[in-house]
Design a protein around this motif. Structure first.
Motif, PDB file in Angstrom:
ATOM      1  N   THR A  74       0.971  -1.060   0.126  1.00 29.62           N
ATOM      2  CA  THR A  74      -0.206  -0.018  -0.073  1.00 29.62           C
ATOM      3  C   THR A  74       0.937   1.285   0.063  1.00 29.62           C
ATOM      4  N   VAL A  75       0.698   2.131  -1.057  1.00 25.79           N
ATOM      5  CA  VAL A  75       1.571   3.507  -1.191  1.00 25.79           C
ATOM      6  C   VAL A  75       0.382   4.617  -1.084  1.00 25.79           C
ATOM      7  N   LYS A  76       0.929   5.493   0.207  1.00 23.45           N
ATOM      8  CA  LYS A  76       0.053   6.617   0.191  1.00 23.45           C
ATOM      9  C   LYS A  76       0.944   7.946  -0.147  1.00 23.45           C
ATOM     10  N   GLY A  77       0.259   8.998  -0.378  1.00 19.60           N
ATOM     11  CA  GLY A  77       0.974  10.317  -0.757  1.00 19.60           C
ATOM     12  C   GLY A  77       0.358  10.895  -1.983  1.00 19.60           C
ATOM     13  N   THR A  78       0.861  12.001  -2.469  1.00 22.94           N
ATOM     14  CA  THR A  78       0.307  12.680  -3.790  1.00 22.94           C
ATOM     15  C   THR A  78       0.263  11.894  -4.859  1.00 22.94           C
ATOM     16  N   ILE A  79      -0.552  11.981  -5.941  1.00 20.31           N
ATOM     17  CA  ILE A  79      -0.607  10.950  -7.163  1.00 20.31           C
ATOM     18  C   ILE A  79       0.630  11.053  -7.731  1.00 20.31           C
ATOM     19  N   GLU A  80       1.279  12.438  -7.952  1.00 19.33           N
ATOM     20  CA  GLU A  80       2.535  12.299  -8.460  1.00 19.33           C
ATOM     21  C   GLU A  80       3.623  11.468  -7.551  1.00 19.33           C
ATOM     22  N   ASN A  81       3.780  11.571  -6.279  1.00 21.58           N
ATOM     23  CA  ASN A  81       4.753  10.772  -5.698  1.00 21.58           C
ATOM     24  C   ASN A  81       4.246   9.240  -5.704  1.00 21.58           C
ATOM     25  N   MET A  82       2.989   8.842  -5.684  1.00 23.98           N
ATOM     26  CA  MET A  82       2.697   7.437  -5.593  1.00 23.98           C
ATOM     27  C   MET A  82       3.148   6.768  -7.049  1.00 23.98           C
ATOM     28  N   SER A  83       3.071   7.628  -8.089  1.00 23.92           N
ATOM     29  CA  SER A  83       3.168   7.250  -9.291  1.00 23.92           C
ATOM     30  C   SER A  83       4.760   6.898  -9.296  1.00 23.92           C
ATOM     31  N   LYS A  84       5.707   7.814  -8.891  1.00 23.36           N
ATOM     32  CA  LYS A  84       6.894   7.546  -8.698  1.00 23.36           C
ATOM     33  C   LYS A  84       7.405   6.428  -7.976  1.00 23.36           C
ATOM     34  N   ALA A  85       6.748   6.220  -6.855  1.00 25.38           N
ATOM     35  CA  ALA A  85       6.911   5.095  -5.856  1.00 25.38           C
ATOM     36  C   ALA A  85       6.500   3.741  -6.891  1.00 25.38           C
ATOM     37  N   GLU A  86       5.621   4.006  -7.561  1.00 26.49           N
ATOM     38  CA  GLU A  86       4.894   2.625  -8.200  1.00 26.49           C
ATOM     39  C   GLU A  86       6.206   2.290  -9.451  1.00 26.49           C
ATOM     40  N   ALA A  87       6.590   3.285  -9.893  1.00 29.95           N
ATOM     41  CA  ALA A  87       7.828   3.115 -10.983  1.00 29.95           C
ATOM     42  C   ALA A  87       8.727   2.017 -10.354  1.00 29.95           C
ATOM     43  N   GLN A  88       9.244   2.889  -9.201  1.00 30.64           N
ATOM     44  CA  GLN A  88      10.355   1.941  -8.440  1.00 30.64           C
ATOM     45  C   GLN A  88      10.183   0.578  -7.977  1.00 30.64           C
ATOM     46  N   ILE A  89       8.762   0.373  -7.422  1.00 28.06           N
ATOM     47  CA  ILE A  89       8.290  -0.796  -6.898  1.00 28.06           C
ATOM     48  C   ILE A  89       8.290  -1.896  -8.204  1.00 28.06           C
ATOM     49  N   SER A  90       7.901  -1.521  -9.275  1.00 27.01           N
ATOM     50  CA  SER A  90       7.575  -2.407 -10.264  1.00 27.01           C
ATOM     51  C   SER A  90       8.993  -2.824 -10.817  1.00 27.01           C
ATOM     52  N   ALA A  91       9.921  -1.521 -11.137  1.00 26.44           N
ATOM     53  CA  ALA A  91      11.031  -1.887 -11.489  1.00 26.44           C
ATOM     54  C   ALA A  91      11.583  -3.009 -10.780  1.00 26.44           C
TER      55      ALA A  91
END
Length: 398
Positions: free
Chosen positions: A126-143
């Motif tokens: 579960t990732v919480k934050g602004t949309i921009e920051n959640m998107s950055k976190a998703e990119a790192q997690i998926s990578a």
């Protein structure tokens, strides 16, 4: 794979999801039939990493707009990942997940390991934050997920030779939940790539029919309360699984085993048989220190029995040596002359019978493959053709 409330994402007559697909060039699949009654549904995104991240960000924007319109406050991103991946997402002492949180200014939590089972091998990030920051976190997690998956797939490649015709992801789907911790793949960390890494390619989808025999007193455990366990086996594996009823013409105490018919692709066969073996192990159907040993039957063309046995039985002896299973066929030349197919009995623990099944089916498929190049008569067969089949008797060749 992500969890979302999907009504707004789909849009009227699918307009929103079509727009997201067109804008990001990523394929977005909504699993509407899963978790019936739940507001959250899984969404799988396929495509290159950048397109997947863009699609996820667009979905988050749609969800935030919907939350604003309904006064539900901020939203969060939930990513599904196989349990065997979670250690590398967290990192030693939590270093990896802490680094991602610091670099993206988000809060990231992982669901408890107690939430997983034989039928649900995933945990929720579960990732919480602004949309921009959640998107950055998703990119790192998926990578990180993709990198770990590819590394383990490469490490596992030599072992797939034991199971010709079977996509490695079928093995990954069951390793680490019982047999995987002490069986053929001890020390490995395989898992199914069901996050946005793309669907498997080259998988063999031809349905196969296999017969598995279980002790009569184990039938209740396999079926489960009101059929719950066998329904889960069917759902998780994608195979058809049917247990034969008792033969009313015979005394019940004389029927020691029940026949289970499994129909599905090689991947579905692997998963369904694994779950039956695993349930038998959980219920204590083992002999001393030995693992669960069951009898599996597959049908092969009668014309191929000689090829499987080999000259003087050398092929079947080698199969037994390599796979560790007991393989029983009719005596050479006695394979039902009036029948098109002959039953092959394979007895042993799970990985042994799987290896034997895959190898025997590969032999049959190889023999049935059409010849390449210009068709030649038997009398003009090239030397290499003769040498390929020299270990099988001439009457066994098709």
């Amino acid at each position: 794979m992500f969890l979302f409330q999907v009504g707004a994402i789909i849009g009227r007559q699918g307009s929103t999801i079509r727009q997201i697909t067109q804008q990001t060039r990523a394929r977005v699949d909504v699993h509407r039939k899963d978790n019936v009654g739940s507001l959250e549904k899984a969404i799988t995104i396929y495509g290159n990493p950048e397109n997947c991240t863009n699609a996820c960000k667009h979905i988050l924007e749609v969800m935030q707009q919907e939350a604003n319109n309904t006064n539900k406050g901020d939203i969060c991103l939930k990513i599904l990942a196989h349990n065997n991946l979670i250690g590398r997402i967290i990192g030693k002492g939590g270093n990896t997940i802490k680094r991602i949180m610091q670099e993206t200014d988000t809060k990231i939590t992982v669901s408890s390991i107690n939430d997983i089972s034989s039928f649900n091998l995933e945990r929720i990030i579960t990732v919480k934050g602004t949309i921009e920051n959640m998107s950055k976190a998703e990119a790192q997690i998926s990578a990180k997920l993709r990198q770990s998956y590819e590394n383990d797939l490469q490490a596992m490649a030599p072992q797939t030779m034991m199971f010709p015709g079977l996509h490695p992801m079928a093995m990954m789907a069951t390793a680490g939940i019982g047999y995987g911790s002490r069986g053929l793949y001890a020390g490995q960390a395989p898992y199914p790539g069901i996050y946005p890494a793309g669907a498997p390619t080259g998988a063999v989808e031809t349905p196969e029919t296999t017969y598995l025999y279980i002790p009569n007193n184990a039938v209740g455990a396999i079926i489960g309360t009101k059929g719950s366990h066998i329904r889960n086996i069917i759902r998780f594996s994608g195979a058809s699984v049917k247990i034969a009823p008792l033969d009313e013409s015979r005394p019940q105490d004389a029927q020691a085993e029940r026949k289970v018919t499994i129909v599905g692709s090689p991947e579905a066969q692997w998963k369904a048989q694994y779950l039956i073996f695993e349930k038998m192990r959980e219920e204590g159907f083992v002999a001393g220190a030995d693992d669960v040993r069951l009898t599996v039957e597959i049908m092969v063309p009668s014309s191929q029995v000689g090829r499987i046995i080999g000259k003087g039985g050398q092929n079947v002896r080698e199969l037994q040596r390599v796979t560790g299973s007991v393989i029983k066929l009719p005596e050479q030349g006695a394979a039902a002359a009036t029948e098109d197919e002959t039953t092959v009995h394979i007895i042993g623990p799970f990985f042994s019978v799987q290896s034997a099944q895959r190898r025997i089916r590969a032999m049959v498929l190889q023999s049935a493959a059409p010849p390449t190049g210009r068709q030649r008569s038997r009398s003009a067969a090239p030397k290499e053709q003769v040498s390929q089949s020299s270990d099988a008797p001439s009457q066994a060749q098709p």
